[in-house]
Design an enzyme around this catalytic site. Sequence first.
Site, short mmCIF file in Angstrom:
data_model
loop_
_atom_site.label_atom_id
_atom_site.label_comp_id
_atom_site.label_asym_id
_atom_site.label_seq_id
_atom_site.Cartn_x
_atom_site.Cartn_y
_atom_site.Cartn_z
N ASP A 201 0.81 -1.22 0.00
CA ASP A 201 0.00 0.00 0.00
C ASP A 201 0.84 1.26 0.00
OD1 ASP A 201 -2.10 -1.61 0.01
OD2 ASP A 201 -2.88 -1.06 1.99
N ALA A 202 1.95 1.25 0.76
CA ALA A 202 2.75 2.48 0.89
C ALA A 202 3.33 2.86 -0.47
CB ALA A 202 3.85 2.27 1.91
N TYR B 121 2.13 2.01 -3.39
CA TYR B 121 1.01 2.41 -4.24
C TYR B 121 0.63 3.85 -3.94
CZ TYR B 121 -3.61 2.50 -6.36
OH TYR B 121 -4.71 2.86 -7.11
N ASP B 122 0.49 4.16 -2.66
CA ASP B 122 0.13 5.53 -2.26
C ASP B 122 1.15 6.54 -2.78
OD1 ASP B 122 -2.13 4.69 -0.99
OD2 ASP B 122 -1.25 4.68 1.01
N SER C 61 -14.74 6.49 -2.48
CA SER C 61 -13.58 6.01 -1.74
C SER C 61 -13.28 7.05 -0.66
CB SER C 61 -12.42 5.88 -2.70
OG SER C 61 -11.34 5.32 -2.04
N LEU C 62 -12.16 6.93 0.01
CA LEU C 62 -11.78 7.93 1.01
C LEU C 62 -10.45 8.54 0.63
CD1 LEU C 62 -12.51 6.01 4.35
CD2 LEU C 62 -13.74 7.99 3.50
N GLU D 277 -13.48 5.72 13.66
CA GLU D 277 -13.73 4.28 13.50
C GLU D 277 -12.46 3.60 13.06
OE1 GLU D 277 -16.78 3.91 10.53
OE2 GLU D 277 -18.09 5.26 11.65
N LYS E 191 -10.36 1.33 10.43
CA LYS E 191 -10.44 1.13 8.98
C LYS E 191 -10.21 -0.36 8.72
CE LYS E 191 -8.83 3.02 4.63
NZ LYS E 191 -8.78 1.76 3.94
N ASP F 264 -9.67 -3.79 6.96
CA ASP F 264 -8.93 -4.14 5.75
C ASP F 264 -9.60 -5.33 5.08
OD1 ASP F 264 -7.04 -4.04 3.84
OD2 ASP F 264 -5.41 -4.84 5.05
N ARG G 59 -18.04 -3.29 -4.71
CA ARG G 59 -17.92 -1.88 -5.09
C ARG G 59 -17.68 -1.70 -6.58
NH1 ARG G 59 -13.52 2.01 -2.47
NH2 ARG G 59 -12.12 0.57 -3.50
N TYR H 225 -20.74 0.29 8.21
CA TYR H 225 -20.27 1.54 8.79
C TYR H 225 -20.91 2.80 8.19
CZ TYR H 225 -16.96 0.50 4.98
OH TYR H 225 -16.40 0.12 3.81
N LYS I 205 -4.01 6.20 7.55
CA LYS I 205 -3.50 4.82 7.54
C LYS I 205 -2.31 4.67 8.48
CE LYS I 205 -4.66 3.23 2.98
NZ LYS I 205 -4.00 2.55 1.89
N CYS J 245 23.86 -30.92 9.95
CA CYS J 245 23.67 -29.78 10.83
C CYS J 245 24.71 -28.70 10.51
CB CYS J 245 23.81 -30.22 12.28
SG CYS J 245 23.80 -28.82 13.42
N CYS K 78 27.09 -28.57 13.88
CA CYS K 78 27.96 -29.65 14.34
C CYS K 78 28.24 -30.69 13.28
CB CYS K 78 27.37 -30.31 15.59
SG CYS K 78 25.88 -31.24 15.23
N CYS L 98 18.40 -31.52 14.44
CA CYS L 98 19.71 -32.05 14.80
C CYS L 98 19.54 -32.80 16.12
CB CYS L 98 20.72 -30.91 14.97
SG CYS L 98 22.26 -31.46 15.71
N CYS M 87 25.56 -30.67 20.31
CA CYS M 87 25.65 -29.65 19.24
C CYS M 87 25.84 -28.26 19.84
CB CYS M 87 24.39 -29.69 18.39
SG CYS M 87 24.30 -28.37 17.17
S1 IVH Z 1 -16.52 5.03 5.15
C1 IVH Z 1 -18.29 7.47 1.84
N1 IVH Z 1 -15.62 3.64 7.19
O1 IVH Z 1 -11.84 2.04 3.22
C2 IVH Z 1 -17.31 6.88 2.74
N2 IVH Z 1 -14.80 3.12 5.02
O2 IVH Z 1 -9.93 3.49 1.52
C3 IVH Z 1 -17.32 5.43 2.66
N3 IVH Z 1 -13.24 1.24 4.95
O3 IVH Z 1 -13.86 2.27 0.39
C4 IVH Z 1 -16.30 4.78 3.45
N4 IVH Z 1 -13.29 0.81 7.12
O4 IVH Z 1 -13.91 0.08 1.80
C5 IVH Z 1 -15.56 3.84 5.85
N5 IVH Z 1 -14.95 2.46 9.07
C6 IVH Z 1 -14.90 2.65 7.74
C7 IVH Z 1 -14.10 1.86 6.90
C8 IVH Z 1 -14.06 2.13 5.54
C9 IVH Z 1 -12.80 0.45 5.94
C10 IVH Z 1 -12.81 1.10 3.56
C11 IVH Z 1 -13.91 1.25 2.55
C12 IVH Z 1 -13.47 2.40 1.70
C13 IVH Z 1 -11.98 2.33 1.84
C14 IVH Z 1 -11.30 3.62 1.49
#
Ligand code: IVH
Length: 670
Positions: A35-36, A38-39, A84-85, A116, A118, A120, A139, A228, A316, A410, A413, A426, A431
Amino acid sequence: MNAINSIKKRYDELVSLIEKYNYNYYNLNKPLVDDADYDALMLELLDIERKYPSLKTEDSPSQKVGGEITNTFTEVKHSPPMLSLDNIFSEGDLYDFDRRCKKGLGENDDILYSMELKFDGLAVAVLFENGRYIQGSTRGNGIAGEDISANIATLRSMPMSLSGDSVPTHLTLRGEVFMRHGEFDRLNKMREENEESPFANPRNAAAGSLRQLDPKVTEERALDIVIYQVGSMESNLSISNNQDMLNYLKKLGLPVPEYIDFGSLEDIKEFYQYWMENRHILDYDIDGVVIKVNDLMSRDILGMTSKAPRWATAWKFPAKEAITTLRSVDFQVGRTGVVTPVANLDPINIGGVLVKRASLHNLNEIKRLGIMIGDSIKVKRAGDVIPKLVDVITEKRPESVYSIVIPKKCPSCGSLLRREEVYIRCLNPECESKRMETLKYFISKEAMDIEYMGPELIVRLRRAGKLNSISDIFKITKEDLLQLDRMGDKLADKIIESIDSRRSIPLSRFLRSLGIRNVGDHIAKIIARSVTSLENLYNMQIEDLKEIYEVGSEVAESVYSFFHNSETKAIIDEMKNAGVTIENEVYKNEGKDNIIEKIFVFTGALQNFSRKEAEDMVERYGGKVSSSVSKKTDYLVAGFSGGAKLEKAGKLGVNIISEDEFLTMIGKAK
Ligand code: IVH
């Protein structure tokens, strides 16, 4: 090439890389980068787009939410789209996010946020009409996903109808499907037995299990879902904030997040820090926290961009996984003689720690991963344990790779190794590696915990001829120490003091320090409490040992043969002669009437001590600890936002007590 051309070239490169990674991640469930990384690529792309808007194309990856729809399932349109977020990466970013929210709302007062975890897993949408479950979908690209209604319906925590007296006529929900660690391990073990390739992580396993054409397969693999977010709702109720919304969803019977909190910037930082350090207490993976404006009206005012809401962001945790190259494999002999493969890597920084070596566990792991020297590999760091090699990126395999040669002799020994299922061992009691590792283990934190001695000092003392066996540790003198290089007077005193402080040792700690096969911390305590003295233990037969609660024949046999070995007896006698006294176990006398024989279960995070400390206390005072709530449970101690266990305890009528009440019970109230 002029400057703009080279930027354009880099931009095109980034687009194609990100698209390739997206395809592999979303469609094949097979991430190529962590992820890092990619980000970092995405940030670089966004940066170029900001500086050179003319380069940006309509179908740039920055404009898309995720993967494309695959054709195995029918399409479902998302209304509203599944966003997404955005991500933040630092406290500075958090302040910027807060400033933007305040500006958008035209407010100066502190904003109340909800926080909240996050999860995975995989984002899904769920639809209920008149309280009945109608549809579930992935999604996909955010606009439309795949219909996986039948599969979502098999999830045990997903209700098929809503309960309560204010059920909405129409309700779309957003949530995450994930797999718990226990189930992940079980599934991978099974796949290994069936010679199928195991999943790299619970997220991939959840994805693979959810997108099964046959819903029976999904059902066999216990997945969980957490809801959520509400997508849209038609009801005559007016709900004004996230807190009330989640409570309402919970009342409808939906599985909502178990750990949430509300507060302003300082609380967010605390929440983030807490979960970064304590995420291992969860039995599922999280990769950060999500911060949302609590007030729903404010959310409407802030609105969204084409990609993500402006009222929420994800913070993250630093990456715990990274990709690097395998350079060679060493084989190390442990104290029990098991020879373990250890990978030497191109050094890589994972979440702030430079990692050079990773464990490969056993020979099956090498075969399972099909790993070769020179491969690109994925390495994971979890808690304090040594990093683990989790996957091989075969797509990135260079032309020249070499097989890993499994030793027949080994490495320490030279005696012939014996193959025992997935291990090689072993068997030579002399030994050198085994002897050295036994000594290192004996002084370590898990065993005798001799504070000022470390593995390096053990090596130096043994090379100086001062340590033939563990009993010699208690014969070390200050003069012996001062003969070593780099040893000062003060340090020598400290070392002697720390050895002296262990001359009197409780039986349970002594037992676990001896390195008896199959006897760890827990079993050592059970045996010590039952036999109370070392003398009694010497006199016990295998059958007597098996009588002890939780001691099976394997443990009984290894304990028996350990104490009926002449070398063991000689070493223990030598220790006694060197002034070591083994304290009889006195737990029974420490028992507290209100705790003895009572069964405790803990849930949620405790404020005053770690879960382990609290459990140790219960056991010290004569109580028992269990990991799950049942009718037999006497007390459920509810820490900070406990979840499913609370509900179960409520249903079963189990006594639920707060951490403060627990403190009072054990006589430690503040
Ligand atoms: S809220 C409109 N809450 O993280 C906002 N997302 O990187 C909708 N995710 O697509 C997302 N835990 O799949 C929300 N407590 C949480 C979450 C969460 C995991 C995921 C979700 C989102 C992705 C974004």
